[in-house]
Design a protein around this motif. Structure first.
Motif, PDB file in Angstrom:
ATOM      1  N   SER A 142     -18.468  10.351  -3.991  1.00  0.00           N
ATOM      2  CA  SER A 142     -17.427   9.577  -3.319  1.00  0.00           C
ATOM      3  C   SER A 142     -16.226  10.463  -2.994  1.00  0.00           C
ATOM      4  O   SER A 142     -15.654  10.358  -1.902  1.00  0.00           O
ATOM      5  CB  SER A 142     -16.999   8.406  -4.204  1.00  0.00           C
ATOM      6  OG  SER A 142     -15.935   7.686  -3.613  1.00  0.00           O
ATOM      7  N   ASP A 143     -15.862  11.366  -3.925  1.00  0.00           N
ATOM      8  CA  ASP A 143     -14.714  12.249  -3.696  1.00  0.00           C
ATOM      9  C   ASP A 143     -14.966  13.202  -2.536  1.00  0.00           C
ATOM     10  O   ASP A 143     -14.058  13.497  -1.751  1.00  0.00           O
ATOM     11  CB  ASP A 143     -14.399  13.046  -4.965  1.00  0.00           C
ATOM     12  CG  ASP A 143     -13.826  12.172  -6.075  1.00  0.00           C
ATOM     13  OD1 ASP A 143     -13.308  11.076  -5.737  1.00  0.00           O
ATOM     14  OD2 ASP A 143     -13.901  12.573  -7.250  1.00  0.00           O
ATOM     15  N   LYS A 174     -14.968   3.057  -3.270  1.00  0.00           N
ATOM     16  CA  LYS A 174     -15.724   4.307  -3.232  1.00  0.00           C
ATOM     17  C   LYS A 174     -16.109   4.605  -1.786  1.00  0.00           C
ATOM     18  O   LYS A 174     -16.024   3.735  -0.912  1.00  0.00           O
ATOM     19  CB  LYS A 174     -16.969   4.214  -4.113  1.00  0.00           C
ATOM     20  CG  LYS A 174     -16.648   4.090  -5.607  1.00  0.00           C
ATOM     21  CD  LYS A 174     -17.899   4.143  -6.441  1.00  0.00           C
ATOM     22  CE  LYS A 174     -17.571   4.039  -7.929  1.00  0.00           C
ATOM     23  NZ  LYS A 174     -16.730   5.170  -8.383  1.00  0.00           N
ATOM     24  N   LYS A 215     -14.576  11.231   0.661  1.00  0.00           N
ATOM     25  CA  LYS A 215     -13.165  10.943   0.898  1.00  0.00           C
ATOM     26  C   LYS A 215     -12.442  12.183   1.405  1.00  0.00           C
ATOM     27  O   LYS A 215     -11.602  12.112   2.315  1.00  0.00           O
ATOM     28  CB  LYS A 215     -12.515  10.428  -0.387  1.00  0.00           C
ATOM     29  CG  LYS A 215     -11.054  10.044  -0.227  1.00  0.00           C
ATOM     30  CD  LYS A 215     -10.487   9.465  -1.506  1.00  0.00           C
ATOM     31  CE  LYS A 215      -9.018   9.074  -1.320  1.00  0.00           C
ATOM     32  NZ  LYS A 215      -8.450   8.494  -2.580  1.00  0.00           N
TER      33      LYS A 215
END
Length: 546
Positions: free
Chosen positions: A388-389, A358, A392
């Motif tokens: 987390s996305d 993550k 990222k």
């Protein structure tokens, strides 16, 4: 300096012109509005240039409470007592590795000097003593005197190549940085080499240095350790003159005669600063070992956190990194990781989904605040809620809108982690670069094999102490401390073939041995030794086989 001392312009004009501007001028930061300012004004007015090529500014040494040192307040220790207690080298090294050399103030603490003695000087001396002991063992075993060979063939051992490469990098770094008057970058690298030598090189090569790899391998290891110690002497001599001289004098017994008969090598302070040996320069091996150290350190962190002794074998270590080169570097040195962390299986992966990677975002708010000003509060409050996305995506796209504030690469610090919760089976650790995931469960079959390996080592040691030949047939007896569980009996089952091959016998509980057998040797050890687990609290004896 550099005006009045030459009586310029009334005389010595040529001498003044050759030495002006000065190579460097050094004083405390309190002279910023005094001497520094006066010199600069004169130089600008007279010659339209600064009167120095390099200006070195030191901070102020304050008392431990942050106040000015005062005889009246007696808020500082007697300097000569500190020197007498810890040595001048420790005081000097503490000061030159402090904020003072960067122009910042230092709160002087006697504990800091003590730390230098404990973590630097004594470790350096211990490395020397280990070398001298290994040389003595080599000389006795071979009946020949070991002497360092400057032109020896390049060692193929990876740790030899690494520490010699570290020495060359250090020499180059010290040469470049001292020429640029950047003292504050030099000392940390010198101390790093001492740590690498004691905590890594000697630790990994202790048995080689004692002769386990044969004559030529031992000679290569001793040659390497000598060169590392000698390099430290020469590079540290300006900062720790007394310790460097002591180590240098101890090395003379194994030093070859100088190639130049006229060279004076009686003292380290008569010897020139070393030049980098290009044949040893190897940035790839330095990078590989640096990554190896990072993984081992993280593994140690997990073991310490979970109070798992290194003697306890663990089944699996997963190493995650997004860069395949990193994984390849670590894999090339896998045997060191397995041995140091006592791991059976190591898995390398860059698959985030397989590990459960993550992302999270943080920021250096002091730096970011100068850019965002009044919008900093919005970003600070929103960061914890980023998914987390989203984090990222920021890494991939290089931009993100947070509470109406546009952020770009460099504004946030995005790190990877593994979210395990209250897992009883695995534990993770990261240095914000590589992530390791360790199986922390106890595996009885691994513990049984670890016990048998420890038993094998103790039997072989006892055979050596008893003066037995490899061909001598003996029976092995063991006796556990009162109240301790007989774990050897449990471990023997199914491993008879291994034991017969390893020690030539199946261990027998002492009370079950027959009478009248000749005792050949018994272990002498403190059964209550702290580093011995309950499973190893037994005493071995060797008896003549009937």
């Amino acid at each position: 300096m550099p005006y009045a001392q030459s009586h310029y312009p009334f005389e010595n004009v040529e001498r003044f012109q050759k030495s002006y501007p000065a190579d460097f001028v050094s004083e405390g930061i309190d002279q910023t509005r005094g001497w520094f300012y006066t010199l600069l004004v004169l130089g600008t007015q007279l010659f339209d240039t600064a009167p120095w090529k390099n200006l070195i500014v030191t901070g102020l040494v304050l008392a431990a409470d942050g106040k000015k040192m005062s005889k009246k307040l007696k808020n500082y220790p007697d300097p000569m007592e500190v020197v007498s207690k810890y040595g001048a080298d420790c005081v000097r090294l503490f000061l030159v590795n402090s904020p003072v050399v960067r122009g910042d103030n230092l709160r002087f603490r006697e504990e800091g000097v003590k730390d230098i003695l404990t973590n630097v000087i004594l470790k350096w001396i211990n490395s020397l003593n280990f070398y001298l002991g290994a040389v003595e063992m080599f000389d006795l075993a071979q009946g020949d005197k070991f002497v360092y060979d400057h032109d020896a063939p390049k060692s193929q051992n990876v740790m030899d190549r690494w520490i010699l490469a570290r020495c060359q990098t250090l020499i180059q770094h010290v040469t470049d940085e001292m020429a640029a008057y950047r003292l504050y970058t030099v000392i940390p690298r010198l101390l790093d080499l001492i740590a690498d030598l004691t905590n890594w090189y000697i630790r990994f090569n202790r048995q080689r240095l004692k002769g386990s790899g044969g004559v030529e391998d031992t000679r290569a290891a001793l040659n390497t350790l000598y060169e590392a110690l000698h390099t430290l002497c020469l590079t540290m001599s300006s900062f720790t003159p007394f310790t460097s001289e002591s180590v240098y004098q101890s090395l003379l017994a194994t030093s070859p005669p100088p190639k130049d008969p006229s060279a004076d090598v009686r003292s380290v302070h008569f010897v020139s600063f070393p030049e980098m040996r290009k044949e040893y320069f190897d940035p790839v091996i330095e990078r590989q070992v640096q990554r190896l150290k990072a993984v081992i350190d993280l593994g140690r962190v997990i073991r310490d956190r979970k109070t798992l002794k290194v003697k306890m074998p663990l089944k699996e270590l997963v190493i995650f990194h997004h860069d395949q080169e990193y994984l390849d570097d670590v894999k090339s040195l896998e045997s060191y990781i397995a041995a140091e962390l006592n791991i059976v299986n190591i898995v390398y992966t860059s698959d985030e989904s397989a590990v459960g990677i993550k992302y999270m975002a943080t920021a250096d708010f002091a730096t970011l605040g100068r850019k965002l000003r009044k919008d900093l509060g919005k970003v600070r409050g929103a960061l914890p809620s980023l998914t987390s996305d989203q984090c990222k995506a920021f890494v991939t796209e290089g931009k993100m809108n947070v509470s109406g504030v546009e952020l770009v690469t460099g504004d946030l610090i995005v790190s990877r982690f593994v979210e395990l919760g209250d897992s009883k089976t695995h534990e993770s650790a990261t240095d914000m670069d590589v992530i390791v995931l360790l199986d922390i469960r106890r595996h009885p079959e691994l513990e049984r094999m670890a016990l048998l390996r420890a038993l094998t080592a103790r039997v072989n040691k006892l055979r050596k102490e008893a003066g037995l030949k490899p061909s001598d047939k003996v029976d092995v007896l063991y006796k556990y401390d009162d109240g301790e569980q007989d774990l050897i009996r449990e471990a023997v089952g199914g491993n008879e073939e291994y034991l017969t091959r390893a020690v030539g016998a199946i261990p027998i509980e002492a009370s079950q041995a027959g009478e009248g057998t000749k005792l050949l040797g018994t272990e002498k050890r403190a059964k209550e030794a702290e580093d011995i687990g309950a499973e190893e609290r037994f005493v071995l004896s060797l008896v003549e086989r009937v």
